[in-house]
Write an enzyme that holds these catalytic residues in place. Structure first.
Site, PDB file in Angstrom:
ATOM      1  N   SER A  66      82.600  99.368  57.045  1.00  0.00           N
ATOM      2  CA  SER A  66      82.803 100.336  58.123  1.00  0.00           C
ATOM      3  C   SER A  66      82.676 101.762  57.610  1.00  0.00           C
ATOM      4  CB  SER A  66      84.182 100.138  58.764  1.00  0.00           C
ATOM      5  OG  SER A  66      85.192 100.092  57.770  1.00  0.00           O
ATOM      6  N   ASP A 108      84.148  94.468  50.924  1.00  0.00           N
ATOM      7  CA  ASP A 108      83.120  93.884  51.784  1.00  0.00           C
ATOM      8  C   ASP A 108      81.811  93.668  51.032  1.00  0.00           C
ATOM      9  OD1 ASP A 108      83.960  93.207  54.315  1.00  0.00           O
ATOM     10  OD2 ASP A 108      83.594  95.198  55.167  1.00  0.00           O
ATOM     11  N   GLU A 205      87.923  89.061  64.783  1.00  0.00           N
ATOM     12  CA  GLU A 205      87.686  90.334  65.478  1.00  0.00           C
ATOM     13  C   GLU A 205      87.262  90.100  66.919  1.00  0.00           C
ATOM     14  OE1 GLU A 205      85.363  94.619  64.934  1.00  0.00           O
ATOM     15  OE2 GLU A 205      85.252  93.087  63.368  1.00  0.00           O
TER      16      GLU A 205
END
Length: 290
Positions: A66, A108, A205
């Site tokens: 992100s 990530d 999510e």
């Protein structure tokens, strides 16, 4: 002797009492879940914010791709590179070490760094682990199960990610709720397969609350971490910029601005931890799909 910590950005706030906790590990996370205590996770991308989150009591720091959107100004996470992820994982790890922090660091694996083969995934997971990550995260189910098993067998803890998977947002048709109707069965099968493959954690999510809650019960050895998935999961994660109200766009409706009424970033993060722990965040009334 002062318990503040010097940094290039000034002096970090004193550590809160929770900073004296035991170092976070997989067994420690298991202990939290066994006694019914929610697990807290926030994103962080640099040394200072990581140290502040640790001092606020956040158990898990996600160095998320992100960062492509909140730090680099990209329109999605697809353009984030492995080298960028390595740099930010190293920065976060330094920050945690500098203040003798205890948080668990999750890095990530970016788009294109694990899709080619499980051997490719191992090479690139090794890069993030050597940079300071304690666990790597990858998106998707089905084909990823073999990769997860391959990594776990070689001593690399893995966090899976199901539901809305930002790296494949174009294939999903945009940022929309996942796991409704027939797709709920598919998501459940993928989650169970990932647990069987050895995943210790799974981010859910934008998944309906009934599904995320039932999966939490069905995944005793894989901690469910929700984001826009209701409060029935084993823990919660938010993008730091969202919960501080400083993102470049409009906050998703399930996000709360924890800076409101607070006088510091650490206080806002502590408020987030407290709200997750006592069950007042997330607010299911703000989840139309909950």
């Amino acid at each position: 002797m002062s318990n503040t910590h010097a940094s290039p950005y000034g002096t970090l706030p004193p550590a809160s009492p929770v900073a004296a906790r035991k170092p976070i590990s997989l067994p420690r996370l298991n202990e939290l879940r066994e006694r019914g205590e929610k697990i807290t996770m926030l994103t962080a991308y640099d040394a200072t914010f990581a140290a502040v989150a640790d001092a606020a009591g956040v158990e898990c720091i996600l160095v998320g791709d992100s960062l492509g959107m909140v730090c680099q100004g990209l329109s999605s996470t697809v353009g984030v590179t492995l080298e960028t992820m390595r740099y930010h994982v190293e920065s976060v790890a330094r920050g945690i070490r500098r203040v003798q922090g205890t948080a668990w660091i999750v890095g990530d694996l970016p788009f294109g760094s694990y899709q080619e083969s499980k051997e490719q995934a191992l090479r690139h997971a090794t890069v993030l682990m050597q940079a300071g990550a304690h666990m790597v995260k990858l998106e998707g189910g089905g084909w990823t199960t073999e990769t997860v098993h391959f990594l776990v067998e070689r001593g690399i803890p893995v966090c899976a990610h199901l539901g809305l998977t930002p790296q494949t947002v174009h294939a999903l048709g945009g940022y929309r709720v996942q796991g409704r109707g027939d797709s709920a069965t598919k998501l459940r099968h993928e989650a169970l397969a990932l647990q069987d493959a050895g995943a210790s954690m799974v981010v859910l999510e934008m998944v309906p609350k009934p599904l995320s809650t039932s999966l939490t019960l069905e995944l005793p050895t894989c901690h469910t971490i929700g984001i826009g998935a209701g409060n029935g999961t084993a823990g919660q994660v938010l993008v730091m910029h969202d919960m501080l109200g400083v993102n470049l766009g409009k906050n998703p409706k399930f996000v709360r601005n924890f800076m409101e009424g607070q006088t510091s970033v650490q206080a806002a993060m502590s408020a987030y931890v407290a709200a997750v722990k006592d069950g007042t965040f997330p607010d299911n009334a703000k989840h139309a799909w909950a």
